[in-house]
Design a protein around this motif. Sequence first.
Motif, PDB file in Angstrom:
ATOM      1  N   LEU A  34       5.107  31.739  60.677  1.00  7.71           N
ATOM      2  CA  LEU A  34       5.313  31.746  58.981  1.00  7.71           C
ATOM      3  C   LEU A  34       6.543  30.816  58.912  1.00  7.71           C
ATOM      4  O   LEU A  34       6.646  29.823  57.856  1.00  7.71           O
ATOM      5  N   THR A  35       7.785  31.019  59.533  1.00 12.94           N
ATOM      6  CA  THR A  35       8.724  30.091  59.394  1.00 12.94           C
ATOM      7  C   THR A  35       8.394  28.651  59.513  1.00 12.94           C
ATOM      8  O   THR A  35       8.786  27.587  58.834  1.00 12.94           O
ATOM      9  N   ALA A  36       7.784  28.342  60.836  1.00 11.74           N
ATOM     10  CA  ALA A  36       7.276  26.969  60.948  1.00 11.74           C
ATOM     11  C   ALA A  36       6.362  26.457  60.176  1.00 11.74           C
ATOM     12  O   ALA A  36       6.475  25.254  59.708  1.00 11.74           O
ATOM     13  N   PHE A  37       5.486  27.125  59.323  1.00 13.15           N
ATOM     14  CA  PHE A  37       4.842  26.617  58.175  1.00 13.15           C
ATOM     15  C   PHE A  37       5.627  26.385  57.078  1.00 13.15           C
ATOM     16  O   PHE A  37       5.284  25.453  56.502  1.00 13.15           O
ATOM     17  N   GLY A  38       6.517  27.099  56.795  1.00 15.66           N
ATOM     18  CA  GLY A  38       7.487  27.031  55.677  1.00 15.66           C
ATOM     19  C   GLY A  38       8.306  25.583  55.959  1.00 15.66           C
ATOM     20  O   GLY A  38       8.299  24.958  55.114  1.00 15.66           O
ATOM     21  N   LEU A  39       8.771  25.509  57.105  1.00 10.77           N
ATOM     22  CA  LEU A  39       9.500  24.289  57.532  1.00 10.77           C
ATOM     23  C   LEU A  39       8.735  23.066  57.568  1.00 10.77           C
ATOM     24  O   LEU A  39       9.099  21.866  57.077  1.00 10.77           O
ATOM     25  N   ARG A  40       7.361  23.127  57.922  1.00  8.21           N
ATOM     26  CA  ARG A  40       6.608  21.936  58.006  1.00  8.21           C
ATOM     27  C   ARG A  40       6.369  21.398  56.405  1.00  8.21           C
ATOM     28  O   ARG A  40       6.124  20.384  55.946  1.00  8.21           O
ATOM     29  N   ARG A  41       6.189  22.475  55.558  1.00  7.83           N
ATOM     30  CA  ARG A  41       6.030  22.224  54.219  1.00  7.83           C
ATOM     31  C   ARG A  41       6.948  22.050  53.196  1.00  7.83           C
ATOM     32  O   ARG A  41       7.014  21.986  52.164  1.00  7.83           O
ATOM     33  N   ASP A  42       8.211  22.210  53.726  1.00  7.73           N
ATOM     34  CA  ASP A  42       9.367  22.240  52.979  1.00  7.73           C
ATOM     35  C   ASP A  42       9.483  23.144  52.081  1.00  7.73           C
ATOM     36  O   ASP A  42       9.838  22.916  50.607  1.00  7.73           O
ATOM     37  N   ILE A  43       9.245  24.433  52.319  1.00 10.29           N
ATOM     38  CA  ILE A  43       9.444  25.316  51.195  1.00 10.29           C
ATOM     39  C   ILE A  43      10.079  26.630  51.706  1.00 10.29           C
ATOM     40  O   ILE A  43      10.142  26.686  52.748  1.00 10.29           O
ATOM     41  N   THR A  44      10.526  27.491  50.891  1.00  8.05           N
ATOM     42  CA  THR A  44      11.329  28.628  51.137  1.00  8.05           C
ATOM     43  C   THR A  44      10.421  30.022  51.096  1.00  8.05           C
ATOM     44  O   THR A  44       9.624  30.203  50.313  1.00  8.05           O
ATOM     45  N   VAL A  45      10.206  30.810  52.264  1.00  7.62           N
ATOM     46  CA  VAL A  45       9.503  31.915  52.300  1.00  7.62           C
ATOM     47  C   VAL A  45      10.315  33.174  51.510  1.00  7.62           C
ATOM     48  O   VAL A  45      11.376  33.277  52.080  1.00  7.62           O
ATOM     49  N   LEU A 196       5.726  30.736  44.000  1.00  7.35           N
ATOM     50  CA  LEU A 196       4.486  30.709  44.201  1.00  7.35           C
ATOM     51  C   LEU A 196       3.699  29.391  43.907  1.00  7.35           C
ATOM     52  O   LEU A 196       2.793  29.009  44.464  1.00  7.35           O
ATOM     53  N   SER A 197       4.143  28.669  43.163  1.00  6.48           N
ATOM     54  CA  SER A 197       3.824  27.412  43.120  1.00  6.48           C
ATOM     55  C   SER A 197       4.195  26.354  44.017  1.00  6.48           C
ATOM     56  O   SER A 197       3.153  25.555  44.565  1.00  6.48           O
ATOM     57  N   ALA A 198       5.154  26.623  44.967  1.00  5.10           N
ATOM     58  CA  ALA A 198       5.439  26.024  46.034  1.00  5.10           C
ATOM     59  C   ALA A 198       4.475  26.386  46.988  1.00  5.10           C
ATOM     60  O   ALA A 198       4.163  25.801  48.070  1.00  5.10           O
ATOM     61  N   ALA A 199       4.294  27.838  47.184  1.00  8.69           N
ATOM     62  CA  ALA A 199       3.116  28.231  48.171  1.00  8.69           C
ATOM     63  C   ALA A 199       1.768  27.688  47.746  1.00  8.69           C
ATOM     64  O   ALA A 199       1.038  26.964  48.764  1.00  8.69           O
ATOM     65  N   ASP A 200       1.355  27.595  46.669  1.00  5.70           N
ATOM     66  CA  ASP A 200       0.116  26.907  46.114  1.00  5.70           C
ATOM     67  C   ASP A 200       0.009  25.436  46.720  1.00  5.70           C
ATOM     68  O   ASP A 200      -0.957  24.973  47.306  1.00  5.70           O
ATOM     69  N   ASP A 201       1.176  24.844  46.311  1.00  6.43           N
ATOM     70  CA  ASP A 201       1.137  23.174  46.830  1.00  6.43           C
ATOM     71  C   ASP A 201       0.937  23.405  48.737  1.00  6.43           C
ATOM     72  O   ASP A 201       0.351  22.460  49.255  1.00  6.43           O
ATOM     73  N   ALA A 202       1.521  24.266  49.301  1.00  5.00           N
ATOM     74  CA  ALA A 202       1.787  24.316  50.594  1.00  5.00           C
ATOM     75  C   ALA A 202       0.321  24.584  51.315  1.00  5.00           C
ATOM     76  O   ALA A 202      -0.057  24.042  52.292  1.00  5.00           O
ATOM     77  N   ILE A 203      -0.132  25.390  50.717  1.00  2.00           N
ATOM     78  CA  ILE A 203      -1.854  25.909  51.094  1.00  2.00           C
ATOM     79  C   ILE A 203      -2.771  24.654  51.029  1.00  2.00           C
ATOM     80  O   ILE A 203      -3.468  24.437  51.777  1.00  2.00           O
ATOM     81  N   ARG A 204      -2.506  24.030  49.603  1.00  2.00           N
ATOM     82  CA  ARG A 204      -3.285  22.873  49.482  1.00  2.00           C
ATOM     83  C   ARG A 204      -3.137  21.692  50.562  1.00  2.00           C
ATOM     84  O   ARG A 204      -4.013  21.189  51.238  1.00  2.00           O
TER      85      ARG A 204
END
Length: 275
Positions: A34-45, A196-204
């Motif tokens: 989960l942390t690695a995904f956040g770092l790759r997408r530049d978002i804070t979990v 949540l907006s950052a998570a939506d962008d990361a998922i896309r």
Amino acid sequence: MSSLGQLAYTLAWMFAVPTLALLAAFAPVSRRRLTAFGLRRDITVTVGNGPILIGYLARVARWRALGGAAGWIAGGALALPGGCYFWGAAGYLTGALTAEVKTSVRPSPGLRRAALTVRRSRDYLSWGARWGPVLIVTALACQMAIYVRWPNAGLPDVRPARAAADLAAITVLVIVMGLSRRLITQRPRPVLAADLSAADDAIRAGSLQTISGASLALMCLAATDAMWAALLDLDAPEPFNWISTWLSIAMYVFALYSWFGVRGRVRRPRRRAAA
């Protein structure tokens, strides 16, 4: 090696790879992942988007692994053209597309509004990922033009049916990639909290990365099938023989880049300063 030993080796290879993939995919999503995904997408979990990201990572991994395992086994068991590798990748792409059916970030209960920000594929993908199909088709056309001009004597190795099948596969993949990009970028986007907006962008971005990378890799494999056959049956003078050789090698390299190197990123629109 005896025929029995070869059969055992083939069956072990056919079932070991999908079994390992399924075991890894159905394992719980670890904090490290989960942390690695956040770092790759530049978002804070955060507490708000963490469960959404965990659910997304678990769902897409399982669907991709199921599709890839089914394609891998079918390609080997039925001796389909392309073997385990091509059909395993095709199954992986099918699983990735299936996982997108229920992928969305929903707003909190209460007033629902639609965000006015318009997203396009260039907001999530690099130039190479967006224009990859054009590069692949151009390389294939150059290779075929050289082959038509200087074929080897005798019956050609590149039969029209083979070239037509490869071209049809590329066409289908271009259509699938274009439609999936459109559906993912234009998926309904409600007004959400910042995390949540950052998570939506990361998922896309993650979905576009996987689908675009797998589609481009499959296009490269389909193009390489015809290009390599043309290269082995080519009788062209220099520098055309040299050009043909490097086009075929470049297609292999681009296939690896597409599968492992394509990365999604989020280009967030800048807010205009108030006058």
